[in-house]
Design a protein around this motif. Structure first.
Motif, PDB file in Angstrom:
ATOM      1  N   ARG A  79       0.834  -1.199   0.000  1.00 20.97           N
ATOM      2  CA  ARG A  79       0.000   0.000   0.000  1.00 20.97           C
ATOM      3  C   ARG A  79       0.873   1.255   0.000  1.00 20.97           C
ATOM      4  O   ARG A  79       2.042   1.211   0.383  1.00 20.97           O
ATOM      5  CB  ARG A  79      -0.947   0.009   1.204  1.00 20.97           C
ATOM      6  CG  ARG A  79      -0.273   0.146   2.542  1.00 20.97           C
ATOM      7  CD  ARG A  79      -1.291   0.321   3.666  1.00 20.97           C
ATOM      8  NE  ARG A  79      -0.677   0.127   4.969  1.00 20.97           N
ATOM      9  CZ  ARG A  79      -1.159   0.633   6.098  1.00 20.97           C
ATOM     10  NH1 ARG A  79      -2.272   1.350   6.090  1.00 20.97           N
ATOM     11  NH2 ARG A  79      -0.545   0.406   7.251  1.00 20.97           N
ATOM     12  N   ARG A  85      -4.751  -1.503   4.407  1.00 26.33           N
ATOM     13  CA  ARG A  85      -4.245  -2.718   3.761  1.00 26.33           C
ATOM     14  C   ARG A  85      -5.356  -3.433   2.989  1.00 26.33           C
ATOM     15  O   ARG A  85      -5.113  -4.052   1.973  1.00 26.33           O
ATOM     16  CB  ARG A  85      -3.604  -3.646   4.789  1.00 26.33           C
ATOM     17  CG  ARG A  85      -2.383  -3.024   5.466  1.00 26.33           C
ATOM     18  CD  ARG A  85      -1.774  -3.970   6.452  1.00 26.33           C
ATOM     19  NE  ARG A  85      -0.719  -3.352   7.246  1.00 26.33           N
ATOM     20  CZ  ARG A  85      -0.916  -2.787   8.436  1.00 26.33           C
ATOM     21  NH1 ARG A  85      -2.132  -2.758   8.973  1.00 26.33           N
ATOM     22  NH2 ARG A  85       0.101  -2.266   9.095  1.00 26.33           N
ATOM     23  N   ASN A 139      -0.061  -8.304   1.709  1.00 29.10           N
ATOM     24  CA  ASN A 139      -1.296  -7.770   2.324  1.00 29.10           C
ATOM     25  C   ASN A 139      -2.500  -7.805   1.401  1.00 29.10           C
ATOM     26  O   ASN A 139      -2.340  -7.713   0.189  1.00 29.10           O
ATOM     27  CB  ASN A 139      -1.036  -6.327   2.769  1.00 29.10           C
ATOM     28  CG  ASN A 139      -0.339  -6.271   4.100  1.00 29.10           C
ATOM     29  OD1 ASN A 139      -0.675  -7.035   4.994  1.00 29.10           O
ATOM     30  ND2 ASN A 139       0.629  -5.374   4.233  1.00 29.10           N
ATOM     31  N   ARG A 184       6.548  -5.329  17.333  1.00 31.25           N
ATOM     32  CA  ARG A 184       6.341  -3.894  17.579  1.00 31.25           C
ATOM     33  C   ARG A 184       5.795  -3.673  18.989  1.00 31.25           C
ATOM     34  O   ARG A 184       6.203  -2.731  19.683  1.00 31.25           O
ATOM     35  CB  ARG A 184       5.359  -3.335  16.545  1.00 31.25           C
ATOM     36  CG  ARG A 184       5.947  -3.211  15.161  1.00 31.25           C
ATOM     37  CD  ARG A 184       4.872  -2.963  14.099  1.00 31.25           C
ATOM     38  NE  ARG A 184       5.482  -2.674  12.805  1.00 31.25           N
ATOM     39  CZ  ARG A 184       4.834  -2.667  11.645  1.00 31.25           C
ATOM     40  NH1 ARG A 184       3.528  -2.941  11.619  1.00 31.25           N
ATOM     41  NH2 ARG A 184       5.462  -2.390  10.527  1.00 31.25           N
ATOM     42  N   HIS A 191      -4.118  -8.313  10.744  1.00 35.63           N
ATOM     43  CA  HIS A 191      -2.973  -7.429  10.513  1.00 35.63           C
ATOM     44  C   HIS A 191      -3.502  -6.169   9.838  1.00 35.63           C
ATOM     45  O   HIS A 191      -3.419  -5.999   8.613  1.00 35.63           O
ATOM     46  CB  HIS A 191      -1.924  -8.129   9.638  1.00 35.63           C
ATOM     47  CG  HIS A 191      -0.776  -7.237   9.281  1.00 35.63           C
ATOM     48  ND1 HIS A 191       0.068  -6.691  10.216  1.00 35.63           N
ATOM     49  CD2 HIS A 191      -0.342  -6.770   8.082  1.00 35.63           C
ATOM     50  CE1 HIS A 191       0.961  -5.936   9.609  1.00 35.63           C
ATOM     51  NE2 HIS A 191       0.737  -5.966   8.317  1.00 35.63           N
ATOM     52  N   GLY A 216       2.650   0.495  10.820  1.00 38.31           N
ATOM     53  CA  GLY A 216       2.923   0.309   9.392  1.00 38.31           C
ATOM     54  C   GLY A 216       2.750   1.616   8.637  1.00 38.31           C
ATOM     55  O   GLY A 216       3.589   1.984   7.790  1.00 38.31           O
ATOM     56  N   ALA A 217       1.674   2.336   8.939  1.00 38.00           N
ATOM     57  CA  ALA A 217       1.412   3.618   8.263  1.00 38.00           C
ATOM     58  C   ALA A 217       2.476   4.644   8.628  1.00 38.00           C
ATOM     59  O   ALA A 217       2.914   5.439   7.776  1.00 38.00           O
ATOM     60  CB  ALA A 217       0.027   4.126   8.646  1.00 38.00           C
ATOM     61  N   ILE A 240       5.480   3.964   6.503  1.00 42.27           N
ATOM     62  CA  ILE A 240       5.262   4.406   5.112  1.00 42.27           C
ATOM     63  C   ILE A 240       5.437   5.924   5.024  1.00 42.27           C
ATOM     64  O   ILE A 240       6.078   6.441   4.104  1.00 42.27           O
ATOM     65  CB  ILE A 240       3.860   3.976   4.621  1.00 42.27           C
ATOM     66  CG1 ILE A 240       3.814   2.457   4.466  1.00 42.27           C
ATOM     67  CG2 ILE A 240       3.512   4.673   3.310  1.00 42.27           C
ATOM     68  CD1 ILE A 240       2.430   1.881   4.234  1.00 42.27           C
ATOM     69  N   SER A 262       6.859   0.922   2.406  1.00 41.21           N
ATOM     70  CA  SER A 262       6.442   0.153   3.584  1.00 41.21           C
ATOM     71  C   SER A 262       7.621  -0.598   4.197  1.00 41.21           C
ATOM     72  O   SER A 262       8.668  -0.772   3.572  1.00 41.21           O
ATOM     73  CB  SER A 262       5.271  -0.765   3.256  1.00 41.21           C
ATOM     74  OG  SER A 262       5.592  -1.667   2.256  1.00 41.21           O
ATOM     75  N   SER A 263       7.410  -1.006   5.428  1.00 43.48           N
ATOM     76  CA  SER A 263       8.457  -1.685   6.202  1.00 43.48           C
ATOM     77  C   SER A 263       9.009  -2.851   5.386  1.00 43.48           C
ATOM     78  O   SER A 263       8.258  -3.550   4.713  1.00 43.48           O
ATOM     79  CB  SER A 263       7.882  -2.208   7.515  1.00 43.48           C
ATOM     80  OG  SER A 263       6.915  -3.208   7.252  1.00 43.48           O
TER      81      SER A 263
HETATM   82  C1  LMR Z   1       3.401  -3.147   7.922  1.00 43.49           C
HETATM   83  O1  LMR Z   1       2.700  -3.442   8.881  1.00 43.49           O
HETATM   84  O2  LMR Z   1       4.443  -2.480   8.036  1.00 43.49           O
HETATM   85  C2  LMR Z   1       3.037  -3.686   6.547  1.00 43.49           C
HETATM   86  O3  LMR Z   1       1.834  -4.386   6.597  1.00 43.49           O
HETATM   87  C3  LMR Z   1       3.029  -2.641   5.501  1.00 43.49           C
HETATM   88  C4  LMR Z   1       1.831  -1.745   5.626  1.00 43.49           C
HETATM   89  O4  LMR Z   1       1.109  -1.584   4.636  1.00 43.49           O
HETATM   90  O5  LMR Z   1       1.620  -1.186   6.695  1.00 43.49           O
END
Ligand code: LMR
Ligand code: NAD
Length: 325
Positions: free
Chosen positions: A92, A98, A131, A162, A187, A226-227, A230, A236-237
């Motif tokens: 994403r 996601r 995802n 995390r 997730h 995750g966001a 980004i 993304s990670s």
């Molecule tokens: C994350 O958690 O880092 C990955 O799923 C990428 C994302 O879209 O957040």
């Protein structure tokens, strides 16, 4: 030395694979005595880039690598695979959730589920990273009727790691001091990182932090990490996602030494969750298998959050009904 095992990685030229393949090749996933044959899958336009990754893997002269296959055919990539890490999918961008990727990525996982069904080892362990990971794992599983549903899992270990890191920082302890962390559900931003059972150096975690931090900082930071990555990185990670994939597979294959790890697995109805959806539970791994931790007391605060993330997974399942075999 053991006999080599076959490890398939999809999205072999992508950013996660650029870390993951090298970690697996150096023995981080299956141990320093386990040779591997890497079977890397890409789509035709990325085969040139994949060739470059293969050159680099060869240039590492890894003692544990006993072969590398690079292909754009899933039937070849999954042939006799003992482990399959399904990473290849669109990531994403900023402002997306996601599940916005569901329509773009779902087809990939029905094709790959069928290929796993027809060509992989009958004991293959599958981890879906692409995802939205939970529902993609459901799609792959439903397209592989000859394999056991328990062989298909989705990655929640990044969320778990995390959560460990946030709690360790807050309490001034190390992540290795923490036991019984749980991330429930999807997730996604509805995931529920639960501290009600966690301990830090033997003390109840919720006795060490205040409720306001738990509700207003810890939970949203883990849900939105995750966001945040980004936004900060513009992508993304990747290395942390690869590291979590290594952790997930290592625990599943080699055991979690009694520790709890969060895994997206086919729900068997535990904790009242709809059967079949791929829901993250606390699991203990031993002898190459996992068991969902049973009998935990769930209070109203937790139940509401566990229900919300389950509801989202039910909606995702409904949205891909036509791909479910
Ligand atoms: C994350 O958690 O880092 C990955 O799923 C990428 C994302 O879209 O957040
Ligand atoms: P990327 O775009 O860098 O790489 C993806 C690769 O997959 C590309 O090289 C692409 O060509 C390939 N690909 C696309 N369709 C394919 C197919 N059908 N078969 C084989 N390969 C295919 O993306 P990335 O950063 O490596 O992320 C990959 C996926 O992992 C994304 O969906 C991302 O959202 C997801 N992700 C999940 C988690 C998690 O915790 N579950 C964490 C990070 C990223």
């Amino acid at each position: 030395m053991k006999a080599p095992v076959r490890v398939a990685i999809t999205g072999g030229a992508g950013q996660i694979a650029y870390s993951l393949a090298f970690r697996i090749a150096s023995g981080d996933m299956l141990g320093p005595d386990q040779p591997v044959i890497l079977q890397l899958l890409e789509i035709p336009p990325a085969m040139g880039a994949l060739e470059g990754v293969v050159m680099e893997l060869n240039d590492c002269a890894f003692p544990l690598v006993h072969g590398i296959v690079a292909t754009d055919d899933p039937n070849v990539a999954f042939k006799d695979a003992d482990y399959a890490l399904l990473v290849g999918a669109r990531p994403r961008g900023p402002g997306m959730e996601r599940k916005d990727l569901l329509q773009a990525n779902a087809q990939i996982f029905s094709v790959q589920g069928k290929a796993l069904n027809d060509h992989a080892s009958r004991d293959v362990k599958v981890l879906v990273v692409g995802n939205p990971a939970n529902t993609n794992a459901l799609i792959a599983r439903e397209n592989a009727p000859d394999l056991n549903p328990r062989q298909f899992t989705a990655m929640m270990r990044l969320d778990h790691n995390r959560a460990l890191s946030q709690l360790a920082e807050k309490t001034g302890k190390h992540t290795t001091d923490i036991d019984k962390m749980i991330v429930w559900g999807n997730h996604s931003a509805t995931q529920y990182p639960d501290l009600h059972h966690a301990t830090v150096a033997g003390e109840a975690a919720l006795g060490l932090v205040d409720q306001a931090w738990y509700e207003n900082d810890f939970i949203p930071v883990v849900q939105q990490r995750g966001a945040a990555i980004i936004k900060a990185r513009g992508a993304s990670s990747a290395a942390s996602a690869a590291s979590a994939a290594v952790d997930h597979m290592r625990s599943w294959a080699l055991g979690s030494n009694g520790g709890w790890v969060s895994m997206g697995v086919a729900s068997d109805g535990s904790y009242g969750v709809a059967e079949g959806i791929v829901y993250s539970y606390p699991c203990v791994c031993e002898n190459g298998d996992y068991t969902v931790v049973q009998g935990l007391e769930i209070n109203a605060f937790s139940q509401a959050r566990m229900d919300a993330t389950e509801q989202e997974l039910r909606e995702e399942r409904a949205a891909v009904e036509e791909l479910l075999g």
